[in-house]
Design a protein around this motif. Sequence first.
Motif, short mmCIF file in Angstrom:
data_model
loop_
_atom_site.label_atom_id
_atom_site.label_comp_id
_atom_site.label_asym_id
_atom_site.label_seq_id
_atom_site.Cartn_x
_atom_site.Cartn_y
_atom_site.Cartn_z
N GLU A 1 8.40 -20.60 -43.74
CA GLU A 1 9.70 -21.18 -42.74
C GLU A 1 9.60 -18.91 -41.87
OE1 GLU A 1 12.57 -22.96 -43.90
OE2 GLU A 1 11.57 -24.99 -43.81
N ALA A 2 10.66 -19.02 -41.03
CA ALA A 2 11.16 -18.12 -40.59
C ALA A 2 11.93 -16.80 -41.59
CB ALA A 2 12.52 -18.22 -39.85
N ASN A 3 12.88 -17.22 -42.42
CA ASN A 3 13.29 -17.06 -43.34
C ASN A 3 12.71 -17.43 -45.08
OD1 ASN A 3 14.58 -15.17 -41.32
ND2 ASN A 3 16.03 -16.86 -41.21
N ALA B 1 14.15 -15.88 -48.73
CA ALA B 1 13.94 -16.78 -50.01
C ALA B 1 12.67 -16.29 -51.13
CB ALA B 1 14.66 -17.86 -50.18
N ILE B 2 11.98 -17.69 -51.02
CA ILE B 2 10.54 -18.02 -51.79
C ILE B 2 10.52 -19.01 -52.47
CG2 ILE B 2 8.75 -16.77 -53.36
CD1 ILE B 2 9.60 -14.12 -52.99
N TRP B 3 9.93 -19.69 -52.06
CA TRP B 3 9.21 -20.72 -52.34
C TRP B 3 8.02 -20.92 -53.53
CZ3 TRP B 3 11.43 -25.12 -48.07
CH2 TRP B 3 12.77 -24.75 -48.16
N LEU B 4 7.55 -22.18 -54.50
CA LEU B 4 6.42 -22.16 -54.65
C LEU B 4 6.84 -23.69 -54.93
CD1 LEU B 4 7.02 -21.69 -58.71
CD2 LEU B 4 7.40 -19.60 -57.48
N GLU B 5 5.68 -23.70 -55.06
CA GLU B 5 5.35 -24.53 -56.44
C GLU B 5 3.74 -24.51 -57.16
OE1 GLU B 5 3.05 -28.38 -57.27
OE2 GLU B 5 2.06 -26.75 -55.66
N THR B 6 4.40 -25.70 -58.35
CA THR B 6 3.35 -26.00 -59.37
C THR B 6 3.71 -26.88 -59.93
OG1 THR B 6 2.36 -24.50 -61.87
CG2 THR B 6 5.39 -25.15 -61.28
N PHE C 1 9.23 -29.63 -50.72
CA PHE C 1 8.86 -28.97 -49.34
C PHE C 1 7.49 -29.77 -48.95
CE2 PHE C 1 7.54 -25.50 -51.89
CZ PHE C 1 7.07 -25.22 -51.65
N GLY C 2 7.46 -29.65 -47.77
CA GLY C 2 6.29 -30.15 -46.73
C GLY C 2 4.87 -31.02 -48.30
#
Length: 158
Positions: free
Chosen positions: A74-76, A111-116, A138-139
Amino acid sequence: MSRAYMLEITLEDPASAAAEMLIAELSATLARITGDSGRSSFDPGDVRGPKACFVVARDGEGQAIGCGGLRPLEANIAEVKRMYARAGTRGVGAAILAHLEAVAAGFGYDAIWLETRRINARAVAFYERYGYRLIPNFGKYAGRPEAVCFEKRLPCPR
């Protein structure tokens, strides 16, 4: 036995020989742990554009021993992709993650997002140890109970 390494972390194209080797190792490891290689969740083009990167960590002898990427989500918000440190290394994953966080902050992300995968207990514990907190999936991970998503807020640049 774990060993400490002199590390060099540099930008690299995800299609380079070293990056492809590390991504293949990660995919095999994920398939063994989770039953899914994760390849369908990674598009190399996503880590090549603006506010994106892919890095490879090398030991003091120049051997590729880890990798990771950032893509704009996303933008940020950036998303960590294909984060991997070869088994038997010590501190490599933490160094790559810290590097990606610094790059993300430099790009202006908040921010940083991640998935595991939830079953990947080592990865879950690793991200929690480095300040990542659970967020709603998310997503494409929304509604998928096998997935677990994390966020880390980055310091605001002054």
